[in-house]
Design an enzyme around this catalytic site. Structure first.
Site, mmCIF file in Angstrom:
data_model
loop_
_atom_site.group_PDB
_atom_site.id
_atom_site.type_symbol
_atom_site.label_atom_id
_atom_site.label_comp_id
_atom_site.label_asym_id
_atom_site.label_seq_id
_atom_site.Cartn_x
_atom_site.Cartn_y
_atom_site.Cartn_z
ATOM 1 C CE LYS A 89 -11.030 3.757 4.096
ATOM 2 N NZ LYS A 89 -10.040 4.619 3.405
ATOM 3 C CD GLN A 110 -6.803 -2.255 1.329
ATOM 4 O OE1 GLN A 110 -5.645 -2.148 0.993
ATOM 5 N NE2 GLN A 110 -7.222 -1.978 2.549
ATOM 6 C CE LYS A 113 -4.973 -5.395 4.178
ATOM 7 N NZ LYS A 113 -3.839 -4.450 4.168
ATOM 8 C CE LYS A 125 -2.335 0.309 -0.824
ATOM 9 N NZ LYS A 125 -2.454 0.024 0.617
ATOM 10 N N GLY A 164 -3.818 6.642 3.508
ATOM 11 C CA GLY A 164 -2.358 6.656 3.375
ATOM 12 C C GLY A 164 -1.777 5.268 3.186
ATOM 13 C CG ASP A 165 0.498 1.764 1.541
ATOM 14 O OD1 ASP A 165 -0.121 0.882 2.159
ATOM 15 O OD2 ASP A 165 1.574 1.530 0.961
ATOM 16 C CB THR A 208 -1.656 -0.147 10.675
ATOM 17 O OG1 THR A 208 -2.576 0.627 9.913
ATOM 18 C CG2 THR A 208 -1.256 -1.376 9.897
ATOM 19 C CG ASN A 239 1.367 4.919 10.528
ATOM 20 O OD1 ASN A 239 0.638 3.946 10.369
ATOM 21 N ND2 ASN A 239 1.041 5.908 11.338
ATOM 22 C CB SER A 375 -9.772 3.821 7.268
ATOM 23 O OG SER A 375 -8.529 4.465 7.187
#
Ligand code: NDP
Length: 443
Positions: A89, A110, A113, A125, A164-165, A208, A239, A375
């Site tokens: 993810k 990630q 995290k 990612k 998204g990013d 976020t 964002n 998410s």
């Protein structure tokens, strides 16, 4: 030589020309040594050797046609780093600076995290060096469809769930989801950050930024301070930046700066967040347009956003955006807390300066984990066909951020590094992944 330093040296040698990945390894691996000293079974099982090597790295061609009918080609990436505790993810980034090194650093971060969130999600990612800036909607759609035409065969609701990013928001997720559905015939939760009309979660857009401010709330509370009437400097105006600004102002703070890659604005009266939303989310414009709405504000093309005096600094744009010069300015101006909204916002030298200067500091993998946490809540809602209210989701988010803070700070203290959330978050995130890898055998 210690286990972590040996693995660090070997991994850097084995992966030359990947500076961002090296930086992330250098920031994370040495902090794990005290934990590994206490648990020799992980070295015996070669856990670090396995952790630093992605399960797979997929690179692919993304041909698309521009408005003139000309075929253009970009490069797509998906790095599936580790799925010991759940399916891969992590977000997709569309930006010209994207390279394998950038995607590997983001994917490696990630893993830790996602583990910190307490949710069953592994680390991955992806993205592309495609630059969405200045492209028409038709060009963006053409690119997204082509990108998904290759990516779809590698992802799935129980396999790998992108989100998204930078450069990938609700619009791009929609185009990619449409193409995924068309190619697979599946209507499932394979992407997160979806629109509310087709399986998205309330509060995902805000998650976020809100989560970042909940982290700051916890950091300040540990010193008996609140956000009320604090001055906040924010970089970026995407964002994460927008919703960090919104939540901080709901807590009574005043946001004085925001930026984009052209420059920054300063509004001594406090930034008008509705205007920023109008410029960035509706018009997709530039931050200097803020002056059309508020004449007394100032715009600077040169200099650092961190030169504006503040109590709290929230870097929310990109990696290494806060370096030594910025850290010195923040310390000299009496800043009390820095929390990373962007991933690896702060260079290693700047992090050290801030920590030595007594500034409370939260690394991105803890501070910006709210996005991936919601998410994962979106995935839970999709698979159980339910839809939670905004209040319920926001409440879960706030609890998750509190737990990440407590877990990171208590872990740091246990290893004799009180207030060092960098080490605390790294060890706390590593622990669960290492244990899962050990129990699953040599895979
Ligand atoms: P957006 O694309 O929405 O916004 C990015 C912002 O940062 C824009 O203001 C952009 O300015 C600026 N920016 C991007 N790259 C650069 C650069 N090289 N130099 C200067 N400014 C830059 O992205 P997000 O807000 O989603 O992401 C921001 C950061 O937060 C990233 O590091 C991302 O990895 C991280 N993050 C995001 C999550 C999410 O849920 N979205 C979750 C966890 C982390 P311009 O428009 O001029 O390019």
């Amino acid at each position: 030589m210690s286990y972590t330093m040996r693995i660090l040296r070997e991994t850097i040698e084995k992966n030359p020309n990947e500076p961002e990945f090296h930086q992330s390894l250098t920031e994370i691996l040495p902090t794990l040594q005290p934990f590994l000293d206490d648990h020799p079974q992980y070295e015996e099982a070669g856990i670090l050797e396995r952790l630093v090597e992605p399960d797979r790295q997929i690179m692919f061609k993304v041909p698309w046609s521009d408005e003139s009918g000309k075929v253009r080609v970009n490069r797509g990436y998906r790095v599936q780093f580790n799925n010991a505790i759940g399916p891969y993810k992590g977000g997709l980034r569309f930006h010209p600076s994207v390279s394998l090194s950038v995607i590997k650093f983001l994917g490696f971060e990630q893993i830790f995290k996602n583990s910190l969130t307490g949710m069953p999600i592994g680390g991955g990612k992806g993205g592309s060096d495609f630059d969405p800036k200045g492209k028409s909607v038709r060009e963006i759609m053409s690119f997204c469809q082509s990108f998904m035409s290759e990516l779809y065969r590698h992802i799935g609701a129980d396999q790998d769930i992108p989100a998204g990013d930078i450069g990938v928001g609700g619009r791009e997720i929609g185009f990619m989801y449409g193409q995924y559905k068309r190619l697979t015939g599946q209507y499932d939760g394979t992407l997160t950050g979806k629109g509310l009309a087709y399986g998205g979660s309330l509060v995902r857009i805000q998650a976020t930024g809100y989560g970042l401010v909940y982290m700051v709330e916890n950091m300040l509370a540990s010193k008996g301070i609140t956000l009320d009437r604090k001055t906040v400097a924010i970089s970026g105006s995407g964002n994460v930046a927008i919703y960090a600004a919104e939540k901080a102002s709901q807590f009574g703070a005043k946001i004085v700066t925001m930026s984009d890659s052209n420059g920054y604005i300063y509004d001594a009266n406090g930034i008008d967040i509705d205007v920023i939303k109008e410029i960035k989310e509706v018009k997709r414009g530039r931050v200097y347009e803020y002056l059309n709405y508020h004449k007394s504000a100032k715009y600077f093309e040169e200099g650092l956003v961190w030169s504006v005096p503040c109590d709290i600094a929230l870097p929310c744009a990109t990696q290494n955006e806060l370096r030594e010069d910025g850290a010195k300015l923040l310390i000299n101006n009496g800043c009390i807390a820095v929390a990373e909204g962007s991933n690896m916002s702060t260079s290693p030298e700047a992090t050290e300066l801030l920590q030595k200067g007594g500034v409370l500091f939260a690394p991105g993998k803890a501070a910006n984990a709210g996005g991936v946490a919601v998410s994962a809540l979106e995935m839970a809602q999709n698979s159980s066909r339910v839809f939670w209210s905004a209040e319920e989701t926001d409440c879960k988010l706030r609890t998750i951020m509190h737990e990440i803070y407590v877990n990171s700070s208590e872990t740091a203290e246990r290893y004799g590094m009180k207030d060092n959330l960098v080490a605390g978050a790294n060890i706390a995130g590593f622990k669960k992944v290492a244990e899962a890898m050990l129990q699953q055998g040599a895979v």
